[in-house]
Design an enzyme around this catalytic site. Structure first.
Site, PDB file in Angstrom:
ATOM      1  N   GLU A 141      19.279 -20.738 -25.096  1.00 54.90           N
ATOM      2  CA  GLU A 141      17.982 -20.434 -24.482  1.00 54.90           C
ATOM      3  C   GLU A 141      18.111 -19.256 -23.514  1.00 54.90           C
ATOM      4  O   GLU A 141      17.240 -18.377 -23.453  1.00 54.90           O
ATOM      5  CB  GLU A 141      17.475 -21.681 -23.749  1.00 54.90           C
ATOM      6  CG  GLU A 141      15.977 -21.746 -23.594  1.00 54.90           C
ATOM      7  CD  GLU A 141      15.511 -23.151 -23.239  1.00 54.90           C
ATOM      8  OE1 GLU A 141      14.749 -23.745 -24.030  1.00 54.90           O
ATOM      9  OE2 GLU A 141      15.919 -23.663 -22.181  1.00 54.90           O
ATOM     10  N   GLU A 144      18.586 -16.071 -25.540  1.00 53.42           N
ATOM     11  CA  GLU A 144      17.306 -15.677 -26.133  1.00 53.42           C
ATOM     12  C   GLU A 144      16.417 -15.002 -25.091  1.00 53.42           C
ATOM     13  O   GLU A 144      15.759 -13.990 -25.382  1.00 53.42           O
ATOM     14  CB  GLU A 144      16.594 -16.902 -26.712  1.00 53.42           C
ATOM     15  CG  GLU A 144      15.269 -16.578 -27.377  1.00 53.42           C
ATOM     16  CD  GLU A 144      14.555 -17.802 -27.925  1.00 53.42           C
ATOM     17  OE1 GLU A 144      13.579 -17.621 -28.675  1.00 53.42           O
ATOM     18  OE2 GLU A 144      14.972 -18.945 -27.603  1.00 53.42           O
ATOM     19  N   CYS A 168      12.923 -27.952 -24.292  1.00 48.91           N
ATOM     20  CA  CYS A 168      13.711 -29.187 -24.256  1.00 48.91           C
ATOM     21  C   CYS A 168      12.859 -30.448 -24.288  1.00 48.91           C
ATOM     22  O   CYS A 168      13.309 -31.492 -24.755  1.00 48.91           O
ATOM     23  CB  CYS A 168      14.575 -29.219 -22.998  1.00 48.91           C
ATOM     24  SG  CYS A 168      15.715 -27.834 -22.865  1.00 48.91           S
ATOM     25  N   SER A 188      10.684 -21.113 -26.605  1.00 47.29           N
ATOM     26  CA  SER A 188      12.046 -20.802 -27.038  1.00 47.29           C
ATOM     27  C   SER A 188      12.297 -21.386 -28.424  1.00 47.29           C
ATOM     28  O   SER A 188      11.813 -22.476 -28.758  1.00 47.29           O
ATOM     29  CB  SER A 188      13.062 -21.374 -26.054  1.00 47.29           C
ATOM     30  OG  SER A 188      14.371 -21.277 -26.574  1.00 47.29           O
ATOM     31  N   LYS A 227      11.269 -38.690 -27.313  1.00 49.49           N
ATOM     32  CA  LYS A 227      12.430 -38.271 -28.094  1.00 49.49           C
ATOM     33  C   LYS A 227      12.490 -38.972 -29.447  1.00 49.49           C
ATOM     34  O   LYS A 227      13.081 -38.457 -30.398  1.00 49.49           O
ATOM     35  CB  LYS A 227      13.713 -38.540 -27.302  1.00 49.49           C
ATOM     36  CG  LYS A 227      13.947 -37.556 -26.160  1.00 49.49           C
ATOM     37  CD  LYS A 227      14.258 -36.168 -26.688  1.00 49.49           C
ATOM     38  CE  LYS A 227      14.485 -35.161 -25.583  1.00 49.49           C
ATOM     39  NZ  LYS A 227      14.667 -33.793 -26.094  1.00 49.49           N
ATOM     40  N   GLU A 230      10.398 -36.801 -31.631  1.00 52.34           N
ATOM     41  CA  GLU A 230      11.116 -35.559 -31.887  1.00 52.34           C
ATOM     42  C   GLU A 230      12.175 -35.746 -32.967  1.00 52.34           C
ATOM     43  O   GLU A 230      12.280 -34.934 -33.902  1.00 52.34           O
ATOM     44  CB  GLU A 230      11.775 -35.062 -30.602  1.00 52.34           C
ATOM     45  CG  GLU A 230      12.571 -33.772 -30.795  1.00 52.34           C
ATOM     46  CD  GLU A 230      13.314 -33.351 -29.545  1.00 52.34           C
ATOM     47  OE1 GLU A 230      13.130 -32.193 -29.108  1.00 52.34           O
ATOM     48  OE2 GLU A 230      14.086 -34.161 -29.003  1.00 52.34           O
ATOM     49  N   GLU A 235      11.689 -31.385 -39.996  1.00 48.04           N
ATOM     50  CA  GLU A 235      12.470 -30.144 -40.002  1.00 48.04           C
ATOM     51  C   GLU A 235      13.845 -30.313 -39.364  1.00 48.04           C
ATOM     52  O   GLU A 235      14.717 -29.449 -39.521  1.00 48.04           O
ATOM     53  CB  GLU A 235      11.705 -29.016 -39.291  1.00 48.04           C
ATOM     54  CG  GLU A 235      11.491 -29.201 -37.802  1.00 48.04           C
ATOM     55  CD  GLU A 235      10.160 -29.841 -37.462  1.00 48.04           C
ATOM     56  OE1 GLU A 235       9.609 -29.543 -36.383  1.00 48.04           O
ATOM     57  OE2 GLU A 235       9.666 -30.662 -38.277  1.00 48.04           O
ATOM     58  N   CYS A 391      13.035 -35.624 -16.453  1.00 50.08           N
ATOM     59  CA  CYS A 391      13.468 -36.680 -17.372  1.00 50.08           C
ATOM     60  C   CYS A 391      13.917 -37.939 -16.643  1.00 50.08           C
ATOM     61  O   CYS A 391      13.855 -39.038 -17.197  1.00 50.08           O
ATOM     62  CB  CYS A 391      14.624 -36.183 -18.241  1.00 50.08           C
ATOM     63  SG  CYS A 391      14.336 -34.590 -19.031  1.00 50.08           S
TER      64      CYS A 391
END
Length: 410
Positions: A141, A144, A168, A188, A227, A230, A235, A391
């Protein structure tokens, strides 16, 4: 209500309100970041799954225990642990180790990393600390961001969009996808630490564990209910795709096979008669238990940004920051920002980078997004976490049934 904003195979309807228990007190509405809770005050409420980002904040703040998760992989994980032909890899998030101890009578907030390693090792897990993957994430990250920054300063035609957003937090990602899709180019392209960990465990990890990748079962232990959604995104099967390209033939599998919340990990250990409080400390079983302080602070608001700025400073100047702590992005203010001026060796000039940190997303992020859409934002990099405090206050953490978020009481 049928959700239409999920992909085939993706977990939908993760959070549900039990009408028989709901008192219509509206506490859940106060904590929902997207207005996904429907129903009149005094009447049973319901969740609009198209709006829901799966964060679980309504659930952990319901004073009547009327909200529940509809998906648990607890039984599946226990069965996999008993399967001698399967290597079960436990991916442990930063915020879990400071919360799980209270489920075993230890003081709230006590850091129990090595005890948790030991208890999970006793249960049959290989240890993969998600801090290791957080270090990978910040390298990706941060790199990038530097690429986008240089490309924009130099006026490159294909320069990436600024400000760059962190990627994230899955609740934040889903929020952006469903409410501000025009800003997705700002996100990102780096995976979250959870997803990087799953991919690494089934690629390089297959060599470390000396196991066929399809015999590796990855279990992330997270402070976060989102999560689970996710990990189910179709993908995220890159390890399978990689091995397929290299000649392996197996049915498709996800990079992360199962997600347990902090609460569910405590349940698992108790079902296996393992007491975390008395577990022998364990140092881990591979390099996947090694990490830096930058990965460690990912679980708190501002932690990702602080880690990113440290990395960017080192890459751009060739030197470490004189003081690693970036105090302006710490603390519990809803929106925090900082300016860092440094000499960029690549550009041969001083550059000033302005960053922002947002938590308690539902109450704080929209003004920033509206400024970006209006072209009036002067930020270059923005960290967003859905949950108040980050978190560490996620929807998968131990629940205090007072019905009040701890952040508001500090």
């Amino acid at each position: 209500m049928t959700a239409t904003t999920y992909q085939p195979g993706e977990i939908s309807g993760l959070i549900e309100i039990q009408a028989a228990k709901c008192k219509g007190c509206d506490a859940c509405k106060k904590f929902c970041p997207t207005g996904a809770i429907e129903g009149a005050s005094g009447a049973a409420h319901r969740v609009d799954h198209d709006k829901c980002v799966g964060c679980g904040q309504c659930m952990i703040n319901c004073p009547f225990d009327a909200i529940e998760e509809t998906h648990s992989a607890l039984e599946t994980v226990i069965k996999k642990l008993a399967d001698k032909n399967t290597t079960v890899v436990g991916i442990i998030a930063p915020a879990v180790r400071v919360a799980v101890g209270e489920e075993f009578g230890l003081p709230r907030g006590e850091l129990v990393t090595k005890k948790l390693y030991g208890a999970m090792n006793q249960a049959g897990f290989k240890i993969f600390d998600c801090n290791f993957a957080a270090d990978l994430t910040i390298m990706e990250e941060g790199s990038e961001f530097i690429h986008r920054l240089h490309a924009n300063v130099q006026g490159d035609k294909d320069a990436g969009a600024l400000p760059q957003f962190t990627s994230c937090c899955p609740a934040w990602v889903r929020y952006l996808e469903t409410k501000y899709p025009s800003l997705l180019p700002n996100l990102s392209t780096a995976k979250s630490p959870q997803q990087m960990a799953g991919t690494v465990a089934k690629t390089y990890g297959a060599k470390v564990y000396n196991m066929a990748p399809e015999q590796i079962f990855t279990v992330s232990v997270m402070p976060c209910t989102a999560k689970k959604v996710e990990a189910s995104r179709p993908e995220f099967n890159d390890a399978w795709s990689y091995h397929k390209e290299h000649g392996r033939h197996a049915d498709s599998y996800q990079d992360v096979d199962a997600v347990l919340t902090t609460r569910e990990m405590s349940q698992l250990l108790k079902l296996l008669n393992i007491d975390l409080a008395t577990a022998e400390e364990f140092d881990g079983d591979s390099l996947f238990a090694e990490y830096t302080g930058a990965g460690t602070i990912f679980g708190a608001t501002g932690g990702v940004m602080e880690a990113a700025v440290r990395t960017a400073h080192k890459v751009l100047t060739g030197e470490e920051m004189a003081r690693l702590e970036l105090e302006p992005v710490r603390g519990l203010q809803g929106v925090k920002d900082a300016e860092i001026t440094l000499f960029d060796k690549h550009l041969g000039q001083n550059v000033t980078v302005k960053v922002a940190v947002v938590h308690d997303m539902g109450n704080n992020v929209e003004p920033l997004l509206n400024d970006i859409m209006a072209g009036t934002s002067d930020y270059h990099f923005i960290e967003v976490m859905n949950c108040a405090g980050g978190c560490v206050n996620g929807g998968g953490q131990p629940i205090d049934r007072s019905g009040s978020s701890w952040v508001g009481n500090i």
